[in-house]
Design an enzyme around this catalytic site. Structure first.
Site, PDB file in Angstrom:
ATOM      1  N   ARG A  23      13.971  -5.478  -4.996  1.00 15.25           N
ATOM      2  CA  ARG A  23      13.921  -4.649  -3.781  1.00 15.25           C
ATOM      3  C   ARG A  23      15.109  -3.689  -3.708  1.00 15.25           C
ATOM      4  O   ARG A  23      15.604  -3.387  -2.622  1.00 15.25           O
ATOM      5  CB  ARG A  23      13.894  -5.520  -2.512  1.00 15.25           C
ATOM      6  CG  ARG A  23      12.621  -6.290  -2.315  1.00 15.25           C
ATOM      7  CD  ARG A  23      11.542  -5.425  -1.687  1.00 15.25           C
ATOM      8  NE  ARG A  23      10.245  -6.084  -1.731  1.00 15.25           N
ATOM      9  CZ  ARG A  23       9.714  -6.762  -0.729  1.00 15.25           C
ATOM     10  NH1 ARG A  23      10.351  -6.856   0.405  1.00 15.25           N
ATOM     11  NH2 ARG A  23       8.539  -7.324  -0.853  1.00 15.25           N
ATOM     12  N   ARG A  27      15.100  -0.925   2.616  1.00 10.93           N
ATOM     13  CA  ARG A  27      15.600  -0.493   3.929  1.00 10.93           C
ATOM     14  C   ARG A  27      17.105  -0.621   4.115  1.00 10.93           C
ATOM     15  O   ARG A  27      17.667  -0.057   5.044  1.00 10.93           O
ATOM     16  CB  ARG A  27      14.885  -1.274   5.034  1.00 10.93           C
ATOM     17  CG  ARG A  27      13.503  -0.716   5.337  1.00 10.93           C
ATOM     18  CD  ARG A  27      12.756  -1.586   6.305  1.00 10.93           C
ATOM     19  NE  ARG A  27      12.419  -2.865   5.686  1.00 10.93           N
ATOM     20  CZ  ARG A  27      11.816  -3.865   6.310  1.00 10.93           C
ATOM     21  NH1 ARG A  27      11.522  -3.766   7.583  1.00 10.93           N
ATOM     22  NH2 ARG A  27      11.518  -4.984   5.663  1.00 10.93           N
ATOM     23  N   ARG A  36      11.335   7.294   3.681  1.00 10.41           N
ATOM     24  CA  ARG A  36      10.214   6.570   4.283  1.00 10.41           C
ATOM     25  C   ARG A  36       9.786   7.268   5.569  1.00 10.41           C
ATOM     26  O   ARG A  36       8.592   7.399   5.839  1.00 10.41           O
ATOM     27  CB  ARG A  36      10.631   5.133   4.572  1.00 10.41           C
ATOM     28  CG  ARG A  36       9.511   4.222   5.011  1.00 10.41           C
ATOM     29  CD  ARG A  36      10.105   2.831   5.230  1.00 10.41           C
ATOM     30  NE  ARG A  36       9.137   1.833   5.590  1.00 10.41           N
ATOM     31  CZ  ARG A  36       8.646   1.668   6.813  1.00 10.41           C
ATOM     32  NH1 ARG A  36       9.006   2.482   7.779  1.00 10.41           N
ATOM     33  NH2 ARG A  36       7.790   0.689   7.053  1.00 10.41           N
ATOM     34  N   ASP A  73       3.737  -1.824  -4.297  1.00 12.72           N
ATOM     35  CA  ASP A  73       3.716  -3.151  -3.691  1.00 12.72           C
ATOM     36  C   ASP A  73       2.639  -3.994  -4.359  1.00 12.72           C
ATOM     37  O   ASP A  73       1.633  -3.448  -4.844  1.00 12.72           O
ATOM     38  CB  ASP A  73       3.439  -3.071  -2.184  1.00 12.72           C
ATOM     39  CG  ASP A  73       3.783  -4.386  -1.507  1.00 12.72           C
ATOM     40  OD1 ASP A  73       4.969  -4.620  -1.223  1.00 12.72           O
ATOM     41  OD2 ASP A  73       2.872  -5.218  -1.292  1.00 12.72           O
ATOM     42  N   TYR A 150      -2.442 -13.886  -0.237  1.00 14.99           N
ATOM     43  CA  TYR A 150      -2.522 -12.808   0.768  1.00 14.99           C
ATOM     44  C   TYR A 150      -3.966 -12.396   1.031  1.00 14.99           C
ATOM     45  O   TYR A 150      -4.348 -12.107   2.163  1.00 14.99           O
ATOM     46  CB  TYR A 150      -1.705 -11.595   0.308  1.00 14.99           C
ATOM     47  CG  TYR A 150      -0.210 -11.820   0.380  1.00 14.99           C
ATOM     48  CD1 TYR A 150       0.478 -11.641   1.575  1.00 14.99           C
ATOM     49  CD2 TYR A 150       0.512 -12.222  -0.733  1.00 14.99           C
ATOM     50  CE1 TYR A 150       1.854 -11.854   1.654  1.00 14.99           C
ATOM     51  CE2 TYR A 150       1.876 -12.441  -0.674  1.00 14.99           C
ATOM     52  CZ  TYR A 150       2.548 -12.254   0.525  1.00 14.99           C
ATOM     53  OH  TYR A 150       3.894 -12.478   0.599  1.00 14.99           O
TER      54      TYR A 150
END
Ligand code: 1CP
Length: 342
Positions: A23, A27, A36, A73, A150
């Site tokens: 990652r 953020r 973003r 992703d 998921y």
């Protein structure tokens, strides 16, 4: 071969391990947040090749990592297979749920994913032209079990309960779903490689909830199938496997699957990994991502301890899981300086 990451993955013991970070585009970086915002939302960022390439390059420019991981992703593949996918701000991903044979029957075939995923391949192509000559480009996908958790639950779950329930109540549907994801993952990664990815990583973030036979069936065997087919199509392609939280099941995983490198989470000790796992393959890991938030002497001490423990064999320095949004970008620099400077 001059790229240090490729050398370590080929089994070379280097005086300083190559570094990248799970990652690493994310953020915690103000430049990521700005791009973003420009994209509007997370999925638009993933599907806009210029912007996805830009955020992939940001941590390379700032820190000079040895590896750049494609910005995308693991949930883009289920979307390409026909699942609905959206992100709820402040909560995370949501997907349509798959509860039985009807849901499975509505999915597309393994070869019908590429139109949807074309922007991802374009991002890889842009990156392979723009990265510095000594930076290795890493492609990735989720492992079938993690992706299935998921698709079945429609969201991240603490214990993967819905996926475990389906594999027990309707093994035919569950096994067919696993087979579809496995084969689609091969096609997806293969096109990433054709577009310029030099290494691929398979993220099995929820492998830790599989035990014994279930681990062999749903984590190890699909990884072995993916690795062997990718290597058949792309001889010499290095593969990193990350069956997160596997514990004792990390032992023998690289050998059994054919992966060149085993990524380990921070629940296992690097000394144990050096003794037990490193004789079989390169090891990637495994600093606790919390140090990127808390910093200070403990960050330096633990970084040194990991480098020291794994220095007698092939090692890629990384965190044990992704860096979190509350991390301090200065702590990342301290980690890198400690790895490179002692
Ligand atoms: O900007 C944002 O709000 C989104 C946060 C974010 C980011 C930066 C998500 C949502 N995905 C990503 C990118 C991402 N995801 C990468 C890109 C490259 C990099 O590492 O820099 C990679 C490799 C992933 C992989 C991924 N996505 C995994 C496997 C690794 C892991 O962290 O265990 C998983 C489980 C996901 C699903 C996902 N995507 C995003 C979130 C918040 C989650 C987890 C959701 C959950 O379980 O609740």
């Amino acid at each position: 071969m001059t790229k240090t990451l490729l050398r370590a993955l080929a089994g070379e013991t280097l005086p300083t391990p190559p570094i990248w970070m799970m990652r690493q585009a994310g953020r915690y970086l103000p430049e990521y947040r700005a791009t973003r915002a420009k994209a509007g939302d997370f999925l638009s960022l993933c599907y806009t090749p210029d912007l996805a390439a830009e955020v992939t390059l940001q941590p390379i420019r700032r820190y000079g990592f040895d590896g750049a991981i494609l910005f995308a992703d693991i949930l883009l593949l289920p979307q390409a297979l026909g699942a609905d996918l959206w992100f709820v701000t402040g909560e995370g991903p949501r997907l349509s749920t798959l509860t039985g044979p009807e849901g499975l029957g509505a999915l597309k075939g393994k070869d019908d994913i590429h139109d949807h995923l074309a922007p991802v391949y374009e991002t890889v192509r842009i990156l392979s032209g723009e990265l510095p000559a000594d930076t290795t480009l890493i492609g990735f996908a989720g492992a079938p079990w993690t992706v299935a958790t998921y698709m079945i639950a429609g969201r991240g779950t603490p214990d993967q309960g819905p996926a475990h329930a389906l594999r027990q109540s309707d093994p035919a549907t569950f096994d067919a779903l696993m087979a579809l994801i496995t084969e689609a993952t091969i096609e997806y990664l293969s096109l990433q490689v054709q577009a310029g990815a030099e290494v691929v990583k398979i993220f099995d973030s929820w492998a830790g909830s599989l035990k014994d036979e279930a681990f062999t069936t749903y984590a190890l065997k699909p990884a072995r199938r993916i690795v062997s087919e990718l290597k058949r199509r792309h001889p010499g392609l290095p593969v990193i496997a990350f069956p997160r939280q596997a514990g004792d099941a990390y032992v023998g995983f690289a050998k059994a699957t054919g992966a060149d490198c085993l990524a380990i989470d921070n629940s296992v000790s690097p000394d144990w990994a050096a003794r037990t796992l490193q004789p079989d393959s390169c090891i990637q890991g495994n600093l606790d991502p919390r140090h990127m938030v808390t910093g200070g002497q403990p960050l330096i001490d633990e970084t040194r301890q990991i480098v020291q423990a794994l220095k007698a064999g092939p090692h890629v320095f990384n965190l044990g899981h992704g860096i979190t949004p509350d991390a301090d970008p200065d702590n990342v620099q301290v980690m890198i300086d400690t790895v490179r400077g002692g």
